[in-house]
Design a protein around this motif. Sequence first.
Motif, mmCIF file in Angstrom:
data_model
loop_
_atom_site.group_PDB
_atom_site.id
_atom_site.type_symbol
_atom_site.label_atom_id
_atom_site.label_comp_id
_atom_site.label_asym_id
_atom_site.label_seq_id
_atom_site.Cartn_x
_atom_site.Cartn_y
_atom_site.Cartn_z
ATOM 1 N N THR A 103 47.352 40.841 60.240
ATOM 2 C CA THR A 103 47.570 41.771 59.151
ATOM 3 C C THR A 103 47.105 43.166 59.572
ATOM 4 O OG1 THR A 103 47.174 42.133 56.783
ATOM 5 C CG2 THR A 103 45.351 41.205 58.070
ATOM 6 N N ARG A 104 46.745 43.991 58.602
ATOM 7 C CA ARG A 104 46.273 45.339 58.897
ATOM 8 C C ARG A 104 44.935 45.580 58.195
ATOM 9 N NH1 ARG A 104 50.089 48.027 61.507
ATOM 10 N NH2 ARG A 104 48.903 49.964 61.400
ATOM 11 N N HIS A 105 44.081 46.340 58.874
ATOM 12 C CA HIS A 105 42.781 46.728 58.318
ATOM 13 C C HIS A 105 42.467 48.107 58.883
ATOM 14 C CE1 HIS A 105 38.742 46.721 56.899
ATOM 15 N NE2 HIS A 105 38.175 46.511 58.088
ATOM 16 N N HIS A 106 42.057 49.035 58.025
ATOM 17 C CA HIS A 106 41.859 50.423 58.441
ATOM 18 C C HIS A 106 43.126 50.985 59.098
ATOM 19 C CE1 HIS A 106 37.760 50.452 57.292
ATOM 20 N NE2 HIS A 106 37.322 49.631 58.243
ATOM 21 N N ASP A 107 44.270 50.539 58.562
ATOM 22 C CA ASP A 107 45.565 51.012 59.039
ATOM 23 C C ASP A 107 45.784 50.720 60.525
ATOM 24 O OD1 ASP A 107 48.065 52.088 58.517
ATOM 25 O OD2 ASP A 107 47.487 54.094 59.199
ATOM 26 N N ARG A 108 45.248 49.604 61.004
ATOM 27 C CA ARG A 108 45.472 49.187 62.384
ATOM 28 C C ARG A 108 45.663 47.682 62.412
ATOM 29 N NH1 ARG A 108 39.668 49.477 65.523
ATOM 30 N NH2 ARG A 108 41.003 48.658 67.174
ATOM 31 N N PRO A 109 46.380 47.166 63.411
ATOM 32 C CA PRO A 109 46.592 45.715 63.496
ATOM 33 C C PRO A 109 45.265 44.970 63.582
ATOM 34 C CG PRO A 109 48.078 46.878 64.980
ATOM 35 C CD PRO A 109 47.090 47.900 64.470
ATOM 36 N N GLY A 135 35.799 38.597 41.873
ATOM 37 C CA GLY A 135 34.755 39.452 42.416
ATOM 38 C C GLY A 135 35.059 39.809 43.861
ATOM 39 N N ALA A 136 36.348 40.003 44.155
ATOM 40 C CA ALA A 136 36.799 40.229 45.526
ATOM 41 C C ALA A 136 37.333 41.650 45.672
ATOM 42 C CB ALA A 136 37.877 39.211 45.892
ATOM 43 N N TRP A 137 37.713 41.998 46.910
ATOM 44 C CA TRP A 137 38.246 43.323 47.185
ATOM 45 C C TRP A 137 39.319 43.213 48.260
ATOM 46 C CZ3 TRP A 137 33.342 41.560 48.044
ATOM 47 C CH2 TRP A 137 32.951 41.364 49.381
ATOM 48 N N GLN A 138 40.096 44.274 48.411
ATOM 49 C CA GLN A 138 41.136 44.311 49.423
ATOM 50 C C GLN A 138 40.585 44.810 50.751
ATOM 51 O OE1 GLN A 138 44.216 46.197 46.464
ATOM 52 N NE2 GLN A 138 45.278 45.780 48.381
ATOM 53 N N ILE A 139 41.247 44.392 51.828
ATOM 54 C CA ILE A 139 40.866 44.872 53.153
ATOM 55 C C ILE A 139 41.743 46.041 53.594
ATOM 56 C CG2 ILE A 139 39.926 42.663 53.886
ATOM 57 C CD1 ILE A 139 42.584 42.159 55.351
ATOM 58 N N ASP A 140 42.855 46.250 52.883
ATOM 59 C CA ASP A 140 43.772 47.347 53.189
ATOM 60 C C ASP A 140 44.500 47.708 51.895
ATOM 61 O OD1 ASP A 140 45.309 48.702 55.768
ATOM 62 O OD2 ASP A 140 46.663 48.378 54.077
ATOM 63 N N PRO A 141 44.699 48.998 51.624
ATOM 64 C CA PRO A 141 45.295 49.378 50.342
ATOM 65 C C PRO A 141 46.734 48.912 50.158
ATOM 66 C CG PRO A 141 45.091 51.286 51.786
ATOM 67 C CD PRO A 141 44.327 50.178 52.427
ATOM 68 N N ALA A 175 45.506 51.344 44.391
ATOM 69 C CA ALA A 175 44.339 51.833 43.662
ATOM 70 C C ALA A 175 43.398 50.730 43.217
ATOM 71 C CB ALA A 175 44.790 52.640 42.457
ATOM 72 N N ARG A 176 42.885 49.952 44.183
ATOM 73 C CA ARG A 176 41.895 48.927 43.866
ATOM 74 C C ARG A 176 40.741 49.021 44.844
ATOM 75 N NH1 ARG A 176 46.695 46.175 43.033
ATOM 76 N NH2 ARG A 176 46.648 45.306 45.135
ATOM 77 N N ARG A 177 39.718 48.250 44.572
ATOM 78 C CA ARG A 177 38.520 48.279 45.399
ATOM 79 C C ARG A 177 38.833 47.842 46.826
ATOM 80 N NH1 ARG A 177 33.590 44.034 44.566
ATOM 81 N NH2 ARG A 177 32.232 44.766 46.239
ATOM 82 N N LEU A 178 38.372 48.614 47.787
ATOM 83 C CA LEU A 178 38.566 48.310 49.204
ATOM 84 C C LEU A 178 37.214 48.079 49.861
ATOM 85 C CD1 LEU A 178 41.216 51.026 50.139
ATOM 86 C CD2 LEU A 178 41.637 48.619 49.607
ATOM 87 N N GLY A 179 37.209 47.325 50.955
ATOM 88 C CA GLY A 179 35.957 47.088 51.654
ATOM 89 C C GLY A 179 36.184 46.359 52.962
ATOM 90 N N GLU A 180 35.098 46.074 53.636
ATOM 91 C CA GLU A 180 35.155 45.360 54.902
ATOM 92 C C GLU A 180 35.391 43.867 54.661
ATOM 93 O OE1 GLU A 180 35.090 46.741 57.994
ATOM 94 O OE2 GLU A 180 35.268 48.580 56.787
ATOM 95 N N PRO A 181 35.950 43.174 55.648
ATOM 96 C CA PRO A 181 36.197 41.740 55.481
ATOM 97 C C PRO A 181 34.915 40.979 55.190
ATOM 98 C CG PRO A 181 37.372 42.585 57.401
ATOM 99 C CD PRO A 181 36.460 43.685 56.934
#
Length: 548
Positions: A502-508, A415-421, A384-390
């Motif tokens: 790693t994973r992004h948008h639930d894909r490798p 001031g950052a965000w995650q790339i995958d939950p 439950a944190r901010r997500l966004g594009e790399p």
Amino acid sequence: MDGETAGPSGSSSRSGSPAESGSPAESGSFGEPGEAGQSGSAGSDWLGELTSTRGGRLLARAAAALEAGDELGTGARLRAAGVPPELVAAAFTQAELRLRAAGTFTRAGEMLFTRAGLEQSTAEAAAHHRAARFAGLGRVADLCTGIGGDLLALAAAGHPLVAVDRDPLHLRIAVHNARVYAPDADLDARGADVRDVELAGIEAVFVDPARRADGRRFAAGTSEPPLPWCFALAERVPAVAVKAAPGLPTALVPPGWEIEFVADGRDLKEAVLFSPALAYGTPRRATVLLDGALLDGLLLEGVLLDGVQFDGVRLDDVPLEDAGSPSGDGPTAAVGPPEISPGTPPEALPGISPELGRQSVVAVTLAGEPDGEPGDDGEEGVGARRLGEPGTYLYDPSPAVTRAGLVGELARRLGAWQIDPMIAFLTSDRAVPTPFARMLRVEASLPFDVRRLTVLLRGMGIGALDLRRRGLAGDVDALRRRLLPARRDLVAGGPAVTVVMTRHHDRPWAFVCTAPASPSHRAPRAARPFRPPEPRRAAARRGDGAAE
């Protein structure tokens, strides 16, 4: 505090006596419980022999021989001169252990060790950092003291002490080591099961319960004495700290207790649980120990330290005053260490001298409420944190931060965000160096594809390749061979590249990264790093003149 071996029938000793632990005799070394060579006049009290004036000269000869690579010759000459073979072996064992301990203790050359005790000991920097919690309190009981890694820090801080351990050898070593740092320490050593010790007159307790027996580690959250017994100490003495393995299931910790995860550089070392009387007011803390020399550089580079708590640990002297000291009328008035902001010069930090970088270790601490609930793998702080594009920069948080569940807190500070939950990597478009994460510049971001990555890397003319993986299965070594089949593919003077899988948008996904230009933006080094040379397998240790 140091060892981790449980004795029988609920023994709280870190390393049992030979009869208790069942440890097999180990030829080729001397000076540890249960090893060969302890019978006979010299073997019956090697500790007393080595702490005598004669023993001091013998240890100096052994250390000089190790440095010169002359263990065989020196050992033979000592035995020919009438020194008992067991004592010669003990001296060489201690010289070797002191060499190994030089990266953990600043006064290792004056201390005594066993192999198991050293392997399981609390590092000096961590011990001094923890000792600050007890500032303002009187007599402290150190239960399961081992070889005294924490005892020496508490003694250096000026506390009257009660040291308890069932292993008589480790208890004697702990007293010796504590007096190396505090010759006039008020120290009461008791050889007993910690559950039988009277705590009248004790103002605080530190306990490091055993987490292994017969060479095997207990399951996470299991210890001897059990954690419920350790927590119940707070009913007898309000100020209690319990050292635990960093993999401890946090659900086992009672409400109101604070959990601190401590990393030395990038290595997660331990968890420490503080009773409400010692808690600083936040449920979780992530502490990173780093060379004090780095703090000056980080501050000059404007590293993000706003609101970060710190304390300085002068390893060559008594811990700094006023760094995290409890204040007020009693132990329930504990407060956190002072906070610093960007631009604060080192000489203006409380208790820190301009010589900080050459003498000290700094403990920087991130504190806050944990994020989310534990996942299936037990890792916290990924919900439950901010997500966004790399973005342009990628941050790999310290394992202390991820284990404490403070990735979200760090993201807010950066001031950052995650790339995958479900992945703890953070990203941003602005470079914000921090001691709590390794920062990389993203050169390319693409779906994971070995062939595309191979073409990309060869086109960059790289000079070195590092691979990191999180959230993806696979053989890193095999992948390295596919990406970089031969060393001849490296280009002298080319950039050092890190490929993050790693994973992004639930894909490798893959990131091709480089380090930021400024040297101070690199990840913090571990406090006082040391890589001892491989010990020589000298016959001098065996005492029989034959090679091992």
